[in-house]
Design a protein around this motif. Structure first.
Motif, short mmCIF file in Angstrom:
data_model
loop_
_atom_site.label_atom_id
_atom_site.label_comp_id
_atom_site.label_asym_id
_atom_site.label_seq_id
_atom_site.Cartn_x
_atom_site.Cartn_y
_atom_site.Cartn_z
N LEU A 23 31.11 -8.61 7.30
CA LEU A 23 29.69 -8.15 7.92
C LEU A 23 28.62 -9.11 7.70
O LEU A 23 28.20 -9.31 6.58
CB LEU A 23 29.49 -6.67 7.09
CG LEU A 23 28.04 -6.17 7.66
CD1 LEU A 23 28.38 -5.53 8.90
CD2 LEU A 23 27.74 -5.00 6.82
N PRO A 24 28.35 -9.67 8.72
CA PRO A 24 27.07 -10.82 8.89
C PRO A 24 25.86 -10.17 8.25
O PRO A 24 25.65 -9.12 8.46
CB PRO A 24 27.11 -11.35 10.00
CG PRO A 24 28.32 -10.96 10.74
CD PRO A 24 28.79 -9.46 10.11
N ARG A 25 25.29 -10.92 7.20
CA ARG A 25 24.13 -10.72 6.54
C ARG A 25 23.10 -11.80 6.69
O ARG A 25 23.61 -12.85 6.62
CB ARG A 25 24.40 -10.21 5.09
CG ARG A 25 25.01 -8.91 4.91
CD ARG A 25 24.18 -7.63 5.16
NE ARG A 25 24.73 -6.52 5.08
CZ ARG A 25 24.53 -5.59 4.11
NH1 ARG A 25 24.02 -6.30 3.01
NH2 ARG A 25 25.04 -4.57 4.10
N ARG A 26 21.98 -11.35 6.95
CA ARG A 26 20.89 -12.52 6.93
C ARG A 26 20.43 -12.60 5.23
O ARG A 26 20.29 -11.83 4.57
CB ARG A 26 19.74 -11.98 7.70
CG ARG A 26 18.42 -12.95 7.59
CD ARG A 26 17.52 -12.70 8.55
NE ARG A 26 17.66 -13.77 9.77
CZ ARG A 26 16.81 -14.09 10.58
NH1 ARG A 26 15.57 -13.73 10.09
NH2 ARG A 26 16.90 -14.98 11.30
N LEU A 56 21.73 -14.83 14.51
CA LEU A 56 23.25 -14.64 14.87
C LEU A 56 23.81 -13.62 13.78
O LEU A 56 24.76 -13.20 14.36
CB LEU A 56 23.87 -16.02 14.54
CG LEU A 56 23.49 -17.23 15.39
CD1 LEU A 56 23.92 -18.54 14.90
CD2 LEU A 56 24.27 -16.97 16.56
N SER A 57 23.33 -13.27 12.62
CA SER A 57 23.83 -12.24 12.04
C SER A 57 23.66 -10.92 12.57
O SER A 57 24.40 -10.10 12.05
CB SER A 57 23.10 -12.13 10.76
OG SER A 57 21.83 -11.83 10.75
N ARG A 58 23.07 -10.73 13.85
CA ARG A 58 23.18 -9.65 14.51
C ARG A 58 24.07 -9.83 15.50
O ARG A 58 24.46 -8.70 16.34
CB ARG A 58 21.60 -9.45 15.32
CG ARG A 58 20.62 -9.02 14.42
CD ARG A 58 19.45 -8.63 14.88
NE ARG A 58 18.31 -8.25 14.01
CZ ARG A 58 17.09 -8.43 13.99
NH1 ARG A 58 16.78 -8.72 15.43
NH2 ARG A 58 16.28 -7.97 13.25
N GLY A 59 25.06 -10.74 15.69
CA GLY A 59 25.98 -10.85 16.59
C GLY A 59 27.38 -10.20 16.19
O GLY A 59 27.25 -9.48 15.31
N CYS A 68 27.09 -14.78 19.66
CA CYS A 68 25.39 -14.47 19.60
C CYS A 68 25.05 -13.26 20.39
O CYS A 68 25.62 -12.96 21.41
CB CYS A 68 25.01 -15.42 20.43
SG CYS A 68 23.12 -15.51 20.41
N PRO A 69 24.11 -12.59 19.91
CA PRO A 69 23.67 -11.14 20.53
C PRO A 69 22.93 -11.25 21.99
O PRO A 69 22.92 -10.44 22.80
CB PRO A 69 22.89 -10.45 19.57
CG PRO A 69 22.48 -11.53 18.66
CD PRO A 69 23.38 -12.70 18.76
N ILE A 70 22.65 -12.68 22.14
CA ILE A 70 21.65 -12.66 23.41
C ILE A 70 22.42 -13.25 24.58
O ILE A 70 22.87 -12.46 25.64
CB ILE A 70 20.47 -13.64 23.07
CG1 ILE A 70 19.66 -12.93 22.10
CG2 ILE A 70 19.86 -13.52 24.31
CD1 ILE A 70 19.19 -11.79 22.29
#
Ligand code: FES
Length: 126
Positions: A23-26, A56-59, A68-70
Motif C-alpha cells: 500500500l503506497p504511502r506518502r 504517485l502514492s495515489r497511483g 501514475c493516477p493522472i
C-alpha cells in the motif's frame, strides 16, 4: 527535513510492522517521498511524477509497478525506471534496509545525476 545533503546520516522511517503491505504511502518530507513495503523489502522513491507532478502514492500498484493516477505513466518502484504510458526520466529511489525491526533509508538517492538529466516524452515511448 532536507534529505539531499551528503553529510546526513541514514533516516529511520518506521517500524517495519507499522508499514502496510503493498500500500503506497506518502512520507511528508521535503521533497515528499513514497514508501511501499513488499514483505521484508521496503521501497522509497520520490512521490511526485516527473511528467506533471501527480502524487504517485495515489497511483495503482501492481507487483513492483506503480501507475501514475493522472496520465498513467508506469514506473518500477525498485529501480524507478519508466516502463509504460508516458515515458519519463527515472524516479529517484533511495536505498533502504531493516535493522532490528526498524526501516532505515539513505539520505541520498541512487543515480541522482542521471535522473536529473532525462525528460519525460510522449505516450508509449520508453
Ligand atoms: S502526471 Fe504522471 S504521467 Fe502525467
Amino acid at each position: 527535513m532536507a534529505l539531499f545533503r551528503r553529510d546526513r546520516p541514514p533516516v529511520r522511517l518506521a517500524a517495519l510492522a507499522d508499514l502496510p503491505e503493498d500500500l503506497p504511502r506518502r512520507i511528508s518530507t521535503s521533497p515528499p517521498l513514497a514508501v511501499v513495503r513488499h514483505g521484508e523489502t521496503v521501497h522509497v522513491f520520490e512521490d511526485r511524477c516527473p511528467h506533471a507532478g501527480a502524487i504517485l502514492s495515489r497511483g495503482v500498484l501492481d507487483g513492483n509497478r506503480l501507475t501514475c493516477p493522472i496520465h498513467k505513466g508506469t514506473f518500477e518502484i525498485d529501480t524507478g525506471r519508466s516502463v509504460g504510458g508516458v515515458a519519463c526520466r527515472t524516479l529517484r529511489t533511495y536505498p533502504t534496509w531493516v535493522e532490528n525491526g526498524d526501516v532505515y533509508m539513505a539520505a541520498e538517492p541512487r543515480g541522482r545525476r542521471s535522473a536529473r538529466r532525462a525528460k519525460c516524452g510522449g505516450e508509449d515511448g520508453v
